[in-house]
Design a protein around this motif. Structure first.
Motif, PDB file in Angstrom:
ATOM      1  N   SER A  82       6.232 -52.766  14.153  1.00 19.67           N
ATOM      2  CA  SER A  82       6.707 -52.410  12.817  1.00 19.67           C
ATOM      3  C   SER A  82       6.133 -51.100  12.279  1.00 19.67           C
ATOM      4  CB  SER A  82       6.413 -53.549  11.835  1.00 19.67           C
ATOM      5  OG  SER A  82       6.843 -53.217  10.533  1.00 19.67           O
ATOM      6  N   PRO A  83       4.805 -50.868  12.316  1.00 18.20           N
ATOM      7  CA  PRO A  83       4.294 -49.613  11.753  1.00 18.20           C
ATOM      8  C   PRO A  83       4.737 -48.376  12.524  1.00 18.20           C
ATOM      9  CG  PRO A  83       2.534 -51.234  11.990  1.00 18.20           C
ATOM     10  CD  PRO A  83       3.710 -51.748  12.747  1.00 18.20           C
ATOM     11  N   GLU A  84       5.000 -48.532  13.829  1.00 23.61           N
ATOM     12  CA  GLU A  84       5.354 -47.386  14.664  1.00 23.61           C
ATOM     13  C   GLU A  84       6.864 -47.207  14.808  1.00 23.61           C
ATOM     14  OE1 GLU A  84       3.327 -45.168  16.042  1.00 23.61           O
ATOM     15  OE2 GLU A  84       1.396 -46.094  15.592  1.00 23.61           O
ATOM     16  N   ALA A  85       7.640 -48.107  14.245  1.00 21.21           N
ATOM     17  CA  ALA A  85       9.094 -47.981  14.311  1.00 21.21           C
ATOM     18  C   ALA A  85       9.564 -46.835  13.415  1.00 21.21           C
ATOM     19  CB  ALA A  85       9.749 -49.292  13.881  1.00 21.21           C
ATOM     20  N   VAL A  86      10.828 -46.479  13.553  1.00 20.91           N
ATOM     21  CA  VAL A  86      11.433 -45.444  12.709  1.00 20.91           C
ATOM     22  C   VAL A  86      12.210 -46.139  11.598  1.00 20.91           C
ATOM     23  CG1 VAL A  86      13.072 -43.528  12.611  1.00 20.91           C
ATOM     24  CG2 VAL A  86      11.571 -43.791  14.593  1.00 20.91           C
ATOM     25  N   TRP A  87      11.683 -46.049  10.390  1.00 18.36           N
ATOM     26  CA  TRP A  87      12.329 -46.640   9.221  1.00 18.36           C
ATOM     27  C   TRP A  87      13.063 -45.543   8.460  1.00 18.36           C
ATOM     28  CZ3 TRP A  87      12.183 -51.872   8.457  1.00 18.36           C
ATOM     29  CH2 TRP A  87      11.237 -52.587   9.203  1.00 18.36           C
ATOM     30  N   GLU A  88      14.330 -45.757   8.229  1.00 18.38           N
ATOM     31  CA  GLU A  88      15.136 -44.819   7.444  1.00 18.38           C
ATOM     32  C   GLU A  88      15.066 -45.266   5.986  1.00 18.38           C
ATOM     33  OE1 GLU A  88      19.719 -43.024   7.218  1.00 18.38           O
ATOM     34  OE2 GLU A  88      19.239 -44.717   8.545  1.00 18.38           O
ATOM     35  N   LEU A  89      14.417 -44.446   5.170  1.00 18.35           N
ATOM     36  CA  LEU A  89      14.138 -44.818   3.787  1.00 18.35           C
ATOM     37  C   LEU A  89      14.881 -43.904   2.821  1.00 18.35           C
ATOM     38  CD1 LEU A  89      10.236 -45.214   4.038  1.00 18.35           C
ATOM     39  CD2 LEU A  89      11.989 -46.960   4.463  1.00 18.35           C
ATOM     40  N   GLN A  90      15.456 -44.505   1.815  1.00 16.39           N
ATOM     41  CA  GLN A  90      16.020 -43.729   0.714  1.00 16.39           C
ATOM     42  C   GLN A  90      14.963 -43.662  -0.382  1.00 16.39           C
ATOM     43  OE1 GLN A  90      19.945 -44.856  -0.661  1.00 16.39           O
ATOM     44  NE2 GLN A  90      19.493 -44.139  -2.736  1.00 16.39           N
ATOM     45  N   VAL A  91      14.525 -42.440  -0.709  1.00 17.50           N
ATOM     46  CA  VAL A  91      13.438 -42.270  -1.670  1.00 17.50           C
ATOM     47  C   VAL A  91      13.925 -41.511  -2.894  1.00 17.50           C
ATOM     48  CG1 VAL A  91      11.703 -42.291   0.169  1.00 17.50           C
ATOM     49  CG2 VAL A  91      12.591 -40.101  -0.660  1.00 17.50           C
ATOM     50  N   GLU A  92      13.166 -41.681  -3.960  1.00 23.18           N
ATOM     51  CA  GLU A  92      13.481 -40.999  -5.217  1.00 23.18           C
ATOM     52  C   GLU A  92      12.176 -40.614  -5.897  1.00 23.18           C
ATOM     53  OE1 GLU A  92      15.263 -42.592  -9.327  1.00 23.18           O
ATOM     54  OE2 GLU A  92      16.746 -42.587  -7.694  1.00 23.18           O
ATOM     55  N   ASN A  93      12.110 -39.377  -6.386  1.00 27.24           N
ATOM     56  CA  ASN A  93      10.908 -38.873  -7.067  1.00 27.24           C
ATOM     57  C   ASN A  93       9.663 -39.017  -6.196  1.00 27.24           C
ATOM     58  OD1 ASN A  93      12.266 -38.111  -9.441  1.00 27.24           O
ATOM     59  ND2 ASN A  93      12.098 -40.184 -10.278  1.00 27.24           N
ATOM     60  N   PHE A  94       9.802 -38.669  -4.930  1.00 22.45           N
ATOM     61  CA  PHE A  94       8.690 -38.752  -3.977  1.00 22.45           C
ATOM     62  C   PHE A  94       7.838 -37.490  -4.125  1.00 22.45           C
ATOM     63  CE2 PHE A  94       6.432 -38.290  -0.070  1.00 22.45           C
ATOM     64  CZ  PHE A  94       6.296 -39.546   0.489  1.00 22.45           C
ATOM     65  N   PRO A  95       6.581 -37.617  -4.613  1.00 18.12           N
ATOM     66  CA  PRO A  95       5.771 -36.424  -4.884  1.00 18.12           C
ATOM     67  C   PRO A  95       4.980 -35.961  -3.663  1.00 18.12           C
ATOM     68  CG  PRO A  95       4.645 -38.368  -5.723  1.00 18.12           C
ATOM     69  CD  PRO A  95       5.932 -38.850  -5.103  1.00 18.12           C
ATOM     70  N   ALA A  96       4.911 -34.659  -3.482  1.00 15.76           N
ATOM     71  CA  ALA A  96       4.133 -34.072  -2.396  1.00 15.76           C
ATOM     72  C   ALA A  96       3.825 -32.618  -2.747  1.00 15.76           C
ATOM     73  CB  ALA A  96       4.887 -34.154  -1.072  1.00 15.76           C
ATOM     74  N   VAL A  97       2.915 -32.032  -1.979  1.00 17.03           N
ATOM     75  CA  VAL A  97       2.503 -30.643  -2.190  1.00 17.03           C
ATOM     76  C   VAL A  97       2.774 -29.858  -0.911  1.00 17.03           C
ATOM     77  CG1 VAL A  97       0.569 -29.103  -2.725  1.00 17.03           C
ATOM     78  CG2 VAL A  97       0.712 -31.358  -3.811  1.00 17.03           C
ATOM     79  N   VAL A  98       3.352 -28.680  -1.046  1.00 18.92           N
ATOM     80  CA  VAL A  98       3.586 -27.818   0.111  1.00 18.92           C
ATOM     81  C   VAL A  98       2.248 -27.222   0.545  1.00 18.92           C
ATOM     82  CG1 VAL A  98       4.775 -25.781   0.996  1.00 18.92           C
ATOM     83  CG2 VAL A  98       5.898 -27.235  -0.720  1.00 18.92           C
ATOM     84  N   THR A  99       1.803 -27.570   1.756  1.00 20.17           N
ATOM     85  CA  THR A  99       0.561 -26.969   2.251  1.00 20.17           C
ATOM     86  C   THR A  99       0.784 -26.092   3.484  1.00 20.17           C
ATOM     87  OG1 THR A  99      -0.055 -28.949   3.528  1.00 20.17           O
ATOM     88  CG2 THR A  99      -0.881 -28.792   1.270  1.00 20.17           C
TER      89      THR A  99
END
Length: 433
Positions: free
Chosen positions: A392-409
């Motif tokens: 399960s943790p290593e599978a490929v999960w296709e997720l629909q996300v909204e307002n997913f925060p991240a920083v360009v590094t």
């Protein structure tokens, strides 16, 4: 890791069985990620049980009560732990068998961790012992209270000095730079062989997941450890992830070349759309020629989510990033082969990925480690799952996300925020020596 202190006569086998039952149940309920694999064939046990999993440490005491402590320590911070054998050469200088040498070892371990261990870090240190006992004793220091100090005046002074100096290296939370690089440093010592002088450093992430309880011999709770009174008598509200519109760049998949090229390091983004999770097994599979055309021109997320299936529907309970540097041997080739537009993870990536981002119009987006339940709020639904044979943790999960925060590094112009922090902190470390 379970740490037990028990009076004489307590059935340790029964306690181990109870703990294993609890681990199995917690995994089934989604409180724990399925995070234990066979070391040879890589197969996930699915219940976090197996040889050496969980780990038990036993100590007999004259106390009439049973003391139980638990540390939940992930691979990202565990990989940042280190062991040194003195004398040695560190940062181009000879380091001898004394507390001055120990100081340099600790600072070097903190500097090498940067943001990859989900900093700010909490540090346990063992001086002496052999290789095995040193590592174990260093990790045991993480059971101490954050605000205590060593009863040994020399070690207490060194703990305080490390706190001052580490927090002037300008590494900061997640390796973004800043004055909060470590939250504590706990040091103790073991006797050693005259021919050996080991310094073992255990690195713990900022989330510092640990719990403890004191039980009487009948199993009744005498005292809870590591928590404030009434801390768990009500459920905390998760924070609102809404950010001021003027401070963020909003992105929606599919991402275009123009979307990517306008981004620069330090930009805060909120992502809407489709992301595909992928960790170690998936990257090795793709590197070896495996097919996964669905990710083409898409976004891959270094994440091993906790997912439950309820009434025929998947529900994501946790979806935090994993440490990205493990994928450095594979990532550049995968970016080029599949035309990826963004890679999400934590801890930053190296020169090969940086070059691939510049040449192929891709960015690295840094999510916040240790905030897995908060990121789960961003997942609107699970659209599909692929490569389930990896677990399960290593599978490929296709997720629909909204307002997913991240920083360009890492941007598409050859800039790498965390490499700049590493270079600057190296200069500060050298000056401190």
């Amino acid at each position: 890791n379970f740490y037990f202190e028990t009076p004489r006569g307590v059935d340790q086998l029964e306690l181990e069985e109870l703990c294993c039952d609890a681990v199995r149940e917690a995994t089934l309920r989604g409180y724990l990620r399925q995070n234990s694999v066979d070391s040879v064939d890589g197969k996930n046990t699915g219940d976090n049980l197996g040889p050496g999993s969980p780990v038990f440490h036993w100590e007999q005491t004259r106390d009439s009560n049973i003391h139980v402590r638990l540390i939940l320590k992930g691979g990202g911070c565990e990989n940042m732990s280190a062991q040194y054998s003195l004398p040695a050469e560190i940062q181009g200088k000879r380091v001898d068998r004394n507390l001055g040498g120990v100081r340099v070892c600790i600072l070097d371990a903190i500097w090498r961790a940067q943001g990859k261990g989900c900093g700010p870090g909490f540090i346990g240190v063992a001086i002496g012992g052999d290789r095995a006992s040193g590592y174990e004793f260093a990790k045991r220091q993480l059971l101490r209270n954050v605000d205590d100090s060593s009863p040994d005046p020399a070690l207490a002074e060194l703990e305080a000095r490390i706190m001052r100096e580490a927090n002037t290296l300008d590494i900061g939370p997640m390796g973004f730079s800043g004055k909060f690089t470590i939250g504590c440093c706990k040091i103790d010592k073991l006797n050693r062989l005259p021919a050996s002088f080991f310094v073992s450093v255990a690195y713990m992430c900022w989330a510092y997941r640990r719990r403890g309880v004191v039980l009487d011999v009948n199993g009744s709770v005498v005292e809870w450890l590591y928590q404030a009174p009434h801390e768990f008598q009500h459920q905390e509200e998760l924070p609102d992830l809404t950010l001021p519109a003027a401070d963020v760049v909003r992105l929606s998949t599919p991402l275009s070349e123009a979307d990517i090229r306008k981004l620069k390091i330090g930009d805060v983004v909120l992502l809407d759309g489709i992301v595909f999770t992928g960790r170690d097994a998936v990257h090795k599979y793709l590197h070896d020629g495996g097919e996964l055309d669905v990710i083409r021109h898409g976004v891959i997320y270094h994440c091993g989510p906790v997912v439950l299936k309820e009434n025929g529907q998947y529900r994501v309970l946790a979806a935090g990033p994993t440490t990205s540097i493990r994928e450095e041997p594979y990532q550049a080739g995968i970016i080029k082969r599949f035309g990826l537009k963004a890679v999400i993870g934590k801890g930053g990536m190296g020169a090969k990925t940086q070059k691939a981002c510049q040449e192929n119009g891709c960015v690295y987006l840094h999510a916040i480690g240790g905030a897995a339940q908060i990121y789960a709020q961003c997942v609107q639904r699970v659209l599909s799952v692929r490569l389930e044979q990896f677990g399960s943790p290593e599978a490929v999960w296709e997720l629909q996300v909204e307002n997913f925060p991240a920083v360009v590094t890492i941007d598409s112009h050859g800039n790498n925020l965390q490499q700049a922090v590493t270079d600057r902190s190296r200069e500060l470390f050298a000056a401190a020596l």
